[in-house]
Design a protein around this motif. Structure first.
Motif, PDB file in Angstrom:
ATOM      1  N   LYS A  17       0.851  -1.191   0.000  1.00  0.00           N
ATOM      2  CA  LYS A  17       0.000   0.000   0.000  1.00  0.00           C
ATOM      3  C   LYS A  17       0.887   1.240   0.000  1.00  0.00           C
ATOM      4  O   LYS A  17       1.776   1.373   0.848  1.00  0.00           O
ATOM      5  N   LEU A  18       0.635   2.121  -0.937  1.00  0.00           N
ATOM      6  CA  LEU A  18       1.336   3.401  -0.998  1.00  0.00           C
ATOM      7  C   LEU A  18       0.345   4.514  -0.685  1.00  0.00           C
ATOM      8  O   LEU A  18      -0.684   4.623  -1.341  1.00  0.00           O
ATOM      9  N   THR A  19       0.667   5.311   0.309  1.00  0.00           N
ATOM     10  CA  THR A  19      -0.181   6.442   0.678  1.00  0.00           C
ATOM     11  C   THR A  19       0.551   7.728   0.350  1.00  0.00           C
ATOM     12  O   THR A  19       1.668   7.969   0.828  1.00  0.00           O
ATOM     13  N   TYR A  20      -0.090   8.546  -0.481  1.00  0.00           N
ATOM     14  CA  TYR A  20       0.477   9.838  -0.854  1.00  0.00           C
ATOM     15  C   TYR A  20      -0.680  10.735  -1.273  1.00  0.00           C
ATOM     16  O   TYR A  20      -1.792  10.284  -1.498  1.00  0.00           O
ATOM     17  N   PHE A  21      -0.378  12.011  -1.392  1.00  0.00           N
ATOM     18  CA  PHE A  21      -1.398  12.953  -1.835  1.00  0.00           C
ATOM     19  C   PHE A  21      -1.823  12.651  -3.274  1.00  0.00           C
ATOM     20  O   PHE A  21      -1.099  11.983  -4.021  1.00  0.00           O
ATOM     21  N   GLY A  22      -2.966  13.168  -3.648  1.00  0.00           N
ATOM     22  CA  GLY A  22      -3.475  12.936  -4.999  1.00  0.00           C
ATOM     23  C   GLY A  22      -2.835  13.837  -6.033  1.00  0.00           C
ATOM     24  O   GLY A  22      -3.529  14.503  -6.810  1.00  0.00           O
ATOM     25  N   VAL A  23      -1.511  13.876  -6.010  1.00  0.00           N
ATOM     26  CA  VAL A  23      -0.725  14.656  -6.974  1.00  0.00           C
ATOM     27  C   VAL A  23       0.440  13.769  -7.428  1.00  0.00           C
ATOM     28  O   VAL A  23       0.616  12.649  -6.940  1.00  0.00           O
ATOM     29  N   LEU A  24       1.247  14.274  -8.371  1.00  0.00           N
ATOM     30  CA  LEU A  24       2.427  13.513  -8.783  1.00  0.00           C
ATOM     31  C   LEU A  24       3.512  13.676  -7.707  1.00  0.00           C
ATOM     32  O   LEU A  24       3.708  12.812  -6.896  1.00  0.00           O
ATOM     33  N   GLY A  25       4.208  14.790  -7.690  1.00  0.00           N
ATOM     34  CA  GLY A  25       5.097  15.090  -6.584  1.00  0.00           C
ATOM     35  C   GLY A  25       6.098  13.995  -6.263  1.00  0.00           C
ATOM     36  O   GLY A  25       6.573  13.270  -7.138  1.00  0.00           O
ATOM     37  N   LYS A  26       6.433  13.875  -4.975  1.00  0.00           N
ATOM     38  CA  LYS A  26       7.480  12.953  -4.534  1.00  0.00           C
ATOM     39  C   LYS A  26       7.031  11.499  -4.520  1.00  0.00           C
ATOM     40  O   LYS A  26       7.865  10.602  -4.380  1.00  0.00           O
ATOM     41  N   GLY A  27       5.758  11.262  -4.647  1.00  0.00           N
ATOM     42  CA  GLY A  27       5.276   9.889  -4.630  1.00  0.00           C
ATOM     43  C   GLY A  27       5.238   9.232  -5.993  1.00  0.00           C
ATOM     44  O   GLY A  27       5.108   8.008  -6.094  1.00  0.00           O
ATOM     45  N   GLU A  28       5.385  10.014  -7.050  1.00  0.00           N
ATOM     46  CA  GLU A  28       5.162   9.457  -8.386  1.00  0.00           C
ATOM     47  C   GLU A  28       6.247   8.483  -8.804  1.00  0.00           C
ATOM     48  O   GLU A  28       5.971   7.479  -9.459  1.00  0.00           O
ATOM     49  N   LEU A  29       7.494   8.745  -8.445  1.00  0.00           N
ATOM     50  CA  LEU A  29       8.558   7.797  -8.785  1.00  0.00           C
ATOM     51  C   LEU A  29       8.279   6.442  -8.168  1.00  0.00           C
ATOM     52  O   LEU A  29       8.494   5.405  -8.808  1.00  0.00           O
ATOM     53  N   ILE A  30       7.791   6.435  -6.942  1.00  0.00           N
ATOM     54  CA  ILE A  30       7.481   5.158  -6.285  1.00  0.00           C
ATOM     55  C   ILE A  30       6.378   4.429  -7.034  1.00  0.00           C
ATOM     56  O   ILE A  30       6.452   3.208  -7.254  1.00  0.00           O
ATOM     57  N   ARG A  31       5.361   5.155  -7.446  1.00  0.00           N
ATOM     58  CA  ARG A  31       4.294   4.531  -8.238  1.00  0.00           C
ATOM     59  C   ARG A  31       4.862   3.924  -9.522  1.00  0.00           C
ATOM     60  O   ARG A  31       4.496   2.815  -9.916  1.00  0.00           O
TER      61      ARG A  31
END
Length: 232
Positions: A17-31
């Motif tokens: 489970k990945l929890t991040y804001f609904g934006v690209l930002g710092k979580g997008e690389l992980i996705r």
């Protein structure tokens, strides 16, 4: 037998489970890493209204947060490395991992320069000045160095002679650079040159195209939800 095999594979698959804001930002690389690694995961995208309740329960009061079979991790680069190792996208040796990781850090240098410009709210012209400095002064040096390393590594992949999280990290940086909706360049005069700047860096351009055309990446990018905050 096929049914039994499918059942065994489902039992062996990790719970992620990945929890991040609904934006690209710092979580997008992980996705991107999780999709390229063919990991089925819960992409938990939250809004501001959810964050106030969630924040006290996070390790450092920030996102993203990854849970992998009960192991909870914070800090975006740490999560990227962990996910890359879990999915076979971190090279096969310590040397290949280190070569990929230096590119991750190099890509993060660009992200650190870009993201603050999104939130410039000062005097008129302040954002324009910062964006122009990035595009005209900082960026060419960064691109020159990146192209040089890629050439030295064989000209196709940044590490291990195959796809690694290094390629995904550079891809995400260049996506922000060339993204039509990128907030950092909104209403910045002359910023249109960023759309063709990769023509001057043929190896990086080809690497970007190669990553873009990976089936899992292509499908994800074409179907991912629109950011909750435009241009971010």
């Amino acid at each position: 037998k096929l049914i039994l095999l499918d059942s065994l594979l489902q039992e062996m698959a990790p719970t992620v489970k990945l929890t991040y804001f609904g934006v690209l930002g710092k979580g997008e690389l992980i996705r991107l890493i999780l999709h390229a690694g063919k990991v089925e995961f819960e992409d938990n995208r939250i809004g501001r209204e959810d964050w106030a309740n969630l924040k006290p329960s996070t390790p450092f009061g920030q996102l993203p947060i990854l849970t992998w079979d009960g192991v909870e991790l914070a800090q975006s680069s740490t999560i990227a490395r962990y996910a890359a190792k879990k999915t076979g996208l971190a090279g096969s040796t310590e040397e290949e991992f280190a070569q990929a990781d230096m590119i991750l850090e190099h890509a993060q240098d660009f992200i650190k320069e870009l993201l603050p410009i999104r939130f410039v709210m000062g005097e008129p012209g302040e954002k324009e000045g910062k964006a122009q400095t990035l595009l005209q002064t900082w960026l060419p040096k960064w691109l020159d160095m990146t192209e040089k390393v890629l050439r030295e590594r064989g000209g196709v992949w940044f590490a291990a002679n195959k796809l690694t999280y290094a390629d995904l990290a550079v891809y995400q940086a260049l996506y922000f650079l060339t993204w039509n909706e990128e907030r950092a360049f909104k209403d910045v005069s002359g910023s249109e040159e960023r759309f063709t700047i990769l023509d001057n860096y043929p190896l990086m351009k080809k690497n970007f195209e190669n990553v873009s055309n990976i089936p899992e990446i292509k499908q994800y990018v074409e179907s991912r939800p629109a950011p909750l905050m435009p241009g971010m």
